[in-house]
Design a protein around this motif. Structure first.
Motif, mmCIF file in Angstrom:
data_model
loop_
_atom_site.group_PDB
_atom_site.id
_atom_site.type_symbol
_atom_site.label_atom_id
_atom_site.label_comp_id
_atom_site.label_asym_id
_atom_site.label_seq_id
_atom_site.Cartn_x
_atom_site.Cartn_y
_atom_site.Cartn_z
ATOM 1 N N HIS A 132 20.830 -11.648 -38.094
ATOM 2 C CA HIS A 132 21.037 -11.232 -36.699
ATOM 3 C C HIS A 132 20.779 -12.405 -35.752
ATOM 4 O O HIS A 132 21.546 -12.630 -34.797
ATOM 5 C CB HIS A 132 20.106 -10.058 -36.368
ATOM 6 N N ALA A 133 19.714 -13.163 -36.021
ATOM 7 C CA ALA A 133 19.377 -14.301 -35.162
ATOM 8 C C ALA A 133 20.476 -15.356 -35.191
ATOM 9 O O ALA A 133 20.893 -15.877 -34.151
ATOM 10 C CB ALA A 133 18.043 -14.911 -35.600
ATOM 11 N N VAL A 134 20.953 -15.669 -36.395
ATOM 12 C CA VAL A 134 21.952 -16.739 -36.547
ATOM 13 C C VAL A 134 23.299 -16.339 -35.960
ATOM 14 O O VAL A 134 23.962 -17.153 -35.296
ATOM 15 C CB VAL A 134 22.104 -17.126 -38.035
ATOM 16 N N THR A 135 23.721 -15.116 -36.197
ATOM 17 C CA THR A 135 25.076 -14.714 -35.798
ATOM 18 C C THR A 135 25.153 -14.069 -34.410
ATOM 19 O O THR A 135 26.238 -13.986 -33.835
ATOM 20 C CB THR A 135 25.678 -13.733 -36.833
ATOM 21 N N LYS A 136 24.003 -13.636 -33.875
ATOM 22 C CA LYS A 136 24.025 -12.950 -32.568
ATOM 23 C C LYS A 136 23.148 -13.644 -31.522
ATOM 24 O O LYS A 136 23.629 -14.118 -30.498
ATOM 25 C CB LYS A 136 23.570 -11.485 -32.728
ATOM 26 N N ILE A 137 21.830 -13.707 -31.785
ATOM 27 C CA ILE A 137 20.896 -14.177 -30.750
ATOM 28 C C ILE A 137 21.165 -15.621 -30.344
ATOM 29 O O ILE A 137 21.326 -15.932 -29.157
ATOM 30 C CB ILE A 137 19.429 -14.036 -31.230
ATOM 31 N N TYR A 175 21.653 -18.168 -26.403
ATOM 32 C CA TYR A 175 21.387 -19.584 -26.139
ATOM 33 C C TYR A 175 22.656 -20.439 -26.105
ATOM 34 O O TYR A 175 22.592 -21.608 -25.733
ATOM 35 C CB TYR A 175 20.439 -20.142 -27.204
ATOM 36 N N GLY A 176 23.779 -19.892 -26.531
ATOM 37 C CA GLY A 176 25.032 -20.632 -26.481
ATOM 38 C C GLY A 176 25.219 -21.649 -27.589
ATOM 39 O O GLY A 176 26.054 -22.553 -27.479
ATOM 40 N N PHE A 177 24.474 -21.512 -28.692
ATOM 41 C CA PHE A 177 24.624 -22.461 -29.800
ATOM 42 C C PHE A 177 25.903 -22.164 -30.583
ATOM 43 O O PHE A 177 26.254 -21.006 -30.796
ATOM 44 C CB PHE A 177 23.424 -22.393 -30.743
ATOM 45 N N ASP A 178 26.586 -23.230 -31.024
ATOM 46 C CA ASP A 178 27.790 -23.091 -31.840
ATOM 47 C C ASP A 178 27.394 -22.729 -33.270
ATOM 48 O O ASP A 178 26.565 -23.400 -33.886
ATOM 49 C CB ASP A 178 28.563 -24.414 -31.835
ATOM 50 N N LEU A 179 28.027 -21.670 -33.788
ATOM 51 C CA LEU A 179 27.686 -21.167 -35.125
ATOM 52 C C LEU A 179 27.846 -22.220 -36.213
ATOM 53 O O LEU A 179 27.048 -22.306 -37.142
ATOM 54 C CB LEU A 179 28.582 -19.968 -35.461
ATOM 55 N N HIS A 180 28.900 -23.017 -36.121
ATOM 56 C CA HIS A 180 29.193 -23.995 -37.175
ATOM 57 C C HIS A 180 28.448 -25.305 -36.976
ATOM 58 O O HIS A 180 27.957 -25.900 -37.926
ATOM 59 C CB HIS A 180 30.707 -24.285 -37.236
ATOM 60 N N LYS A 181 28.369 -25.782 -35.734
ATOM 61 C CA LYS A 181 27.886 -27.138 -35.485
ATOM 62 C C LYS A 181 26.395 -27.234 -35.170
ATOM 63 O O LYS A 181 25.765 -28.251 -35.437
ATOM 64 C CB LYS A 181 28.679 -27.764 -34.331
ATOM 65 N N ASP A 182 25.835 -26.206 -34.558
ATOM 66 C CA ASP A 182 24.487 -26.337 -33.984
ATOM 67 C C ASP A 182 23.369 -25.704 -34.796
ATOM 68 O O ASP A 182 22.227 -26.153 -34.733
ATOM 69 C CB ASP A 182 24.458 -25.720 -32.574
ATOM 70 N N ILE A 183 23.679 -24.631 -35.518
ATOM 71 C CA ILE A 183 22.619 -23.827 -36.142
ATOM 72 C C ILE A 183 22.493 -24.169 -37.619
ATOM 73 O O ILE A 183 23.487 -24.197 -38.345
ATOM 74 C CB ILE A 183 22.911 -22.314 -35.980
ATOM 75 N N ALA A 225 25.518 -17.109 -49.236
ATOM 76 C CA ALA A 225 26.511 -16.065 -49.538
ATOM 77 C C ALA A 225 26.631 -15.081 -48.377
ATOM 78 O O ALA A 225 27.740 -14.709 -47.962
ATOM 79 C CB ALA A 225 26.121 -15.339 -50.819
ATOM 80 N N ALA A 226 25.478 -14.683 -47.821
ATOM 81 C CA ALA A 226 25.482 -13.699 -46.733
ATOM 82 C C ALA A 226 26.080 -14.285 -45.453
ATOM 83 O O ALA A 226 26.870 -13.639 -44.761
ATOM 84 C CB ALA A 226 24.056 -13.215 -46.475
ATOM 85 N N LEU A 227 25.709 -15.532 -45.118
ATOM 86 C CA LEU A 227 26.208 -16.154 -43.892
ATOM 87 C C LEU A 227 27.686 -16.512 -44.004
ATOM 88 O O LEU A 227 28.434 -16.420 -43.028
ATOM 89 C CB LEU A 227 25.375 -17.397 -43.566
ATOM 90 N N GLN A 228 28.106 -16.916 -45.200
ATOM 91 C CA GLN A 228 29.530 -17.196 -45.404
ATOM 92 C C GLN A 228 30.360 -15.948 -45.122
ATOM 93 O O GLN A 228 31.388 -16.014 -44.440
ATOM 94 C CB GLN A 228 29.782 -17.674 -46.832
#
Length: 719
Positions: free
Chosen positions: A529-534, A539-547, A565-568
């Motif tokens: 939830h934190a990685v894909t939503k919060i 905070y405006g972080f890019d899913l691919h480049k920033d996190i 596997a889950a994040l992919q």
């Protein structure tokens, strides 16, 4: 009663390349619908024509299936089957387009033409001499690779790395393996000693033979090296090898003596105990000590610099005011041939380095900046505005000679070498770098002694500092601007054994969060939830480049493999095309990490990139590593893995805008202060730890680090 069905493979639902188990969908001439076949195949490809011997069953969950007692590839006889077979991507140079042309031109005789009269193929438009050579080379390769697969499979060994074996040993692969199967463990990435040992015993090599004992000794020493040691006490080595091989120590001792006699193993005393080194690590330690001593002699290439004039000058040029500790550090480096600067985040290392570089540059000297990883080198370039390279790229590599182009006989054209993130550098890489530094040049080594040590063998930075043979500046003062960052403040608190000051919810805007979660399932769900939503939405972080997710471990329910596997699935689940290889599923736009050094491709362990394309016809995956385009044959995909989540060890030398760390007591084997310290110092703008308070407390409390067995300090003092 057994029956036979023949058809071409339309889809591979599952294939375990180690044991051969597969589930495939095939199309037969007699059936309109695809038939699900379950069985074992050494190798199987879409488009291939197979014969299955077995019987139909009705599975309660999956319905009608053909359970094959035997699966084998056969040459297709129908034009449709031949076209699909040739167009499957197995034969490089023939995709779907040229498969259609070949079948149209030569019909059912196409295989005979390729095998016995290949020049006829060049009569077809688009197939010139170059493509013909590609086709014939691939055709020949496939024949030999299949032989290797059958050979391995007949001896109970998975055939997944048959292509790599062929590329390493060539046409004589089976003869080379038969003569000494233990070479597989040394030469082939992905094949360990146990696999090679199983094959050796299947080939009739006795359990207590000298050749097996020697190979087992080297493997045991490699295992010590994988734990960071350059050596092992002889008594521990003999005991470990005997346990590993399940033979008596009386058989191990002659093997050790033989390895010493031929120079594979060196023995010397460490702290009054006999210790054994693999030759490469022994030579690397001796080389580092010798070359540090060589470089440290004489006067700096810039001569005598009057610090009382140089320091005010650089303050004015850089529009800064240096503290007394920073001035002292600059003075020490300018008056030394070799020096070390160490300290945590926010203590002014970058300001000191930039000031020194400004002063040295004014003397018109050549400067070389380097770091162990691409990301560390990029960060060094950004902070200094001088070009920095990875150590590998600074030294250059010649595929023809399989060696670095810069060495003792061809030194670097430089006057001053600055090495950043030195805590990451293992003894072997440092030995190569030091050899290439000319005697007149000066050396500055920068690193954080409190971070995790190198993944490879050695305790280089620690040994250099503790030897007291090089002037060392230890920085501890946190500067005012850095003190506003909770990431930096908490890094120092953790390093001092104190609990971090942080927000305990995900709604308050902060650069440091600890979100409590009490079960593995809760940690898993909160992290996703934190990685894909919060982080993207709040905070405006890019899913691919920033996190970047950093896990203490690779395996387990909260390890990097599980999170990958889950994040992919969450981030890139719908991407096409996909390829399944070596336990991973790869798709276009997936984030990946290189896991081994590949000098031919100029890509190295820890480099992170993105999959740009997957060509299912040519069996090529193309990746982009920060502007460098790298191609992988599908047989080489065991070199990479997904990188939505990586281990904290793998993150060393890198910096990410936002990091998320799962933490649980199930990570207890890895919970240590330097692990957490290293992890949180990778975060540039935000750190979020998700897990159990008890696990974080355990890690902070555990300040004990396993001492690595090396003899570098003694060598440095004696040189």
């Amino acid at each position: 009663m057994s029956e036979n069905i023949n058809g071409h493979v339309e889809r591979i639902t599952f294939h375990n390349e180690e044991n051969g188990f597969c589930i495939v969908k095939i199309k037969t001439q007699s059936q309109h619908d695809l038939i699900t076949v379950v069985g074992n195949a050494i190798n199987i490809n879409v488009g291939e024509y197979i014969e299955a011997i077995g019987s139909f069953i009705h599975d309660k969950k999956y319905g009608l299936q053909f359970k094959a007692e035997q699966l084998k590839s056969i040459t297709p006889s129908t034009l449709e089957g031949i076209e699909k077979y040739l167009g499957s991507g197995m034969i490089k140079g023939i995709g779907a387009h040229f498969a259609k042309k070949l079948v149209k031109a030569f019909g059912v005789n196409v295989f005979d033409i390729i095998e016995n009269n290949p020049n006829k193929i060049t009569a077809l438009e688009g197939i010139g001499a170059k493509r013909l050579q590609m086709i014939l080379g691939s055709w020949q390769e496939q024949k030999i690779i299949r032989k290797i697969m059958v050979f391995l499979h007949s001896h109970g060994i998975g055939a997944a790395r048959a292509v790599r074996i062929y590329k390493t040993y060539g046409d004589n692969a089976i003869e080379i393996i038969t003569e000494n199967p233990y070479r597989l463990a040394q030469d082939i990435h992905g094949i360990g000693f146990k696999t090679a040992d199983t094959l050796a015993q299947n080939l009739g090599i006795a359990k207590d033979s000298l050749v097996r004992a020697r190979a087992g000794l080297r493997y045991a020493l490699l295992e010590f090296g994988n734990s960071g040691h350059c050596a092992a006490f002889t008594s521990d080595l003999i005991a470990k090898a005997a346990e590993l091989l399940e033979i008596s120590e009386e058989v191990i001792i002659p093997a050790l003596n033989h390895e010493k006699d031929i120079g594979n193993i060196f023995v010397e005393n460490i702290a009054d105990q006999e210790a054994a080194f693999l030759a490469a690590l022994y030579n690397a330690e001796c080389s580092v000590a010798k070359n540090i001593t060589r470089i440290n002699c004489g006067t700096p290439p810039w001569g005598k610099i009057e610090s009382t004039l140089a320091i005010p000058w650089v303050e004015e040029k850089n529009a800064i005011t240096l503290s007394e500790s920073q001035k002292k550090a600059i003075f020490t480096v300018l008056n030394s041939k070799a020096a070390i600067i160490t300290g945590g985040p926010g203590v002014g290392k970058t300001t000191i380095i930039n000031s020194i570089l400004k002063i040295v540059k004014a003397k018109k000297l050549k400067i070389s900046l380097c770091a162990p990883t691409g990301r560390a080198a990029k960060r060094l370039t950004e902070t200094t505005r001088f070009e920095a390279k990875t150590i590998h790229r600074l030294l250059g590599f010649s595929p023809e000679s399989s060696a670095f182009t810069s060495n003792q006989n061809n030194p670097l054209n430089t006057d001053f070498v600055v090495i950043d993130e030195a805590s990451m550098i293992d003894i072997v890489l440092m030995s190569h770098l030091l050899k290439a530094i000319p005697t007149h040049a000066a050396l500055l080594i920068v690193g954080d002694i409190d971070q995790l040590p190198s993944v490879g063998p050695g305790a280089l930075l620690q040994d250099l500092i503790q030897s007291n043979t090089i002037p060392t500046i230890i920085l501890t003062e946190i500067f005012r601007q850095a003190a506003n960052s909770k990431i930096i403040v908490n890094a120092h608190r953790i390093n001092q054994g104190q609990f971090p000051i942080c927000e305990t919810d995900d709604t308050t805007v902060s650069d440091f969060h600890f979100l409590e979660a009490n079960t593995p399932e809760e940690i898993h769900d909160k992290l996703l939830h934190a990685v894909t939503k919060i982080l993207p939405e709040q905070y405006g972080f890019d899913l691919h480049k920033d996190i970047q997710v950093l896990s203490p471990m690779n395996r387990g329910g909260l390890g990097s493999r599980t999170f990958n596997a889950a994040l992919q699935e969450k981030i890139n689940g719908k991407a096409q095309p996909k390829i399944n290889k070596f336990g991973w599923t790869f798709a276009v736009n997936d984030k990946i990490i290189q896991n081994v050094n590949n000098y031919d491709k100029d890509v190295f362990n820890g480099d992170i990139g993105t999959i740009a394309a997957i060509d299912l016809e040519e069996n090529i995956l193309t990746a982009n590593f920060e502007g460098r385009v790298i191609e992988y044959d599908f047989s080489e995909l065991d070199e990479i893995g997904l990188a939505y989540a990586i281990s904290i060890h793998k993150s060393q030398g890198s910096e990410y805008p936002a990091i998320v760390i799962p933490l649980a007591t199930q990570h207890f084997m890895m919970l240590a202060r330097n692990l957490i310290y290293t992890g949180i110092t990778r975060g540039k703008k935000l750190v979020m730890i998700i897990g159990q308070t008890k696990a974080l407390a355990m890690a902070i409390k555990n300040a004990s680090t396993k001492q690595r067995l090396t003899n570098l300090q003694k060598r440095l003092k004696e040189n």
